[in-house]
Design a protein around this motif. Structure first.
Motif, PDB file in Angstrom:
ATOM      1  N   LYS A  22       0.711  -1.007  -0.097  1.00 51.88           N
ATOM      2  CA  LYS A  22      -0.067   0.217  -0.029  1.00 51.88           C
ATOM      3  C   LYS A  22       0.821   1.245  -0.012  1.00 51.88           C
ATOM      4  O   LYS A  22       0.731   2.059  -0.943  1.00 51.88           O
ATOM      5  CB  LYS A  22      -1.008   0.027   1.105  1.00 51.88           C
ATOM      6  N   GLN A  23       1.959   1.271   0.782  1.00 55.69           N
ATOM      7  CA  GLN A  23       2.911   2.414   0.950  1.00 55.69           C
ATOM      8  C   GLN A  23       3.430   2.624  -0.434  1.00 55.69           C
ATOM      9  O   GLN A  23       3.657   3.809  -0.921  1.00 55.69           O
ATOM     10  CB  GLN A  23       4.011   2.316   1.911  1.00 55.69           C
ATOM     11  N   HIS A  25       2.371   1.595  -3.449  1.00 61.32           N
ATOM     12  CA  HIS A  25       1.330   2.159  -4.310  1.00 61.32           C
ATOM     13  C   HIS A  25       1.074   3.829  -4.203  1.00 61.32           C
ATOM     14  O   HIS A  25       1.063   4.725  -4.974  1.00 61.32           O
ATOM     15  CB  HIS A  25       0.042   1.560  -4.081  1.00 61.32           C
ATOM     16  N   GLN A  26       0.947   4.218  -2.763  1.00 58.67           N
ATOM     17  CA  GLN A  26       0.850   5.667  -2.516  1.00 58.67           C
ATOM     18  C   GLN A  26       1.979   6.353  -3.127  1.00 58.67           C
ATOM     19  O   GLN A  26       1.924   7.616  -3.399  1.00 58.67           O
ATOM     20  CB  GLN A  26       0.454   5.707  -0.953  1.00 58.67           C
ATOM     21  N   THR A  27       3.182   5.912  -3.012  1.00 55.31           N
ATOM     22  CA  THR A  27       4.326   6.621  -3.393  1.00 55.31           C
ATOM     23  C   THR A  27       4.200   6.845  -5.066  1.00 55.31           C
ATOM     24  O   THR A  27       4.687   7.784  -5.604  1.00 55.31           O
ATOM     25  CB  THR A  27       5.697   5.957  -2.807  1.00 55.31           C
ATOM     26  N   ARG A  30       1.657   9.395  -5.779  1.00 54.90           N
ATOM     27  CA  ARG A  30       2.344  10.859  -5.775  1.00 54.90           C
ATOM     28  C   ARG A  30       3.290  10.954  -6.751  1.00 54.90           C
ATOM     29  O   ARG A  30       3.251  12.097  -7.216  1.00 54.90           O
ATOM     30  CB  ARG A  30       3.014  10.714  -4.285  1.00 54.90           C
TER      31      ARG A  30
END
Length: 138
Positions: A22-23, A25-27, A30
């Motif tokens: 998840k982290q 993917h969020q990166t 962004r």
């Protein structure tokens, strides 16, 4: 950390792996948003260059992008098409006209309402208010 309910949970390694994904993917999201913004900035910069070129050619700004007299006049016009009205003023279009003709010409630039719906009746285009008024008169 030891007081956390997940400390002894057998799903902890799997949950941690999912959290890491998840982290990541969020990166990635962004980073992609930054790339999209950078692309939009380039496109807007190109549009700005074109607009400045037009203003230079029309004499609203100087070669060093300093606003000239025509540009200042255009900035003070708040309604209508600023560039067109400024060109009319500086080309002397109002010099030979009587005051009532000037007022009539300028009234064309004051307010333009966008009417999306027109009513057609017997081959004639009516706007809703005019159509109601014509129906009331008979």
């Amino acid at each position: 950390m030891y007081s956390s309910p997940l400390h002894k949970d057998p799903r902890l390694p799997n949950l941690y792996t999912l959290f890491c994904k998840k982290q990541d993917h969020q990166t990635r999201v962004r980073d992609l948003k930054k790339r999209i913004q950078a692309t939009n900035d380039v496109l807007q910069m190109e549009e700005l260059k074109c607009r400045k070129r037009v203003l230079r050619r029309l004499g609203f700004i100087s070669a060093s992008d300093i606003v000239d007299m025509k540009g200042r006049v255009a900035c003070e016009i708040s309604t209508g098409d600023e560039l067109l009205l400024t060109e009319l003023i500086f080309n002397g279009a109002f010099n030979t006209l009587p005051p009532e003709h000037c007022a009539g010409l300028l009234s064309c630039f004051v307010f333009t309402e966008k009417v999306c719906s027109a009513i057609f009746c017997d081959g004639v285009t009516f706007y809703p208010m005019l159509f109601r008024a014509s129906k009331q008169r008979g």
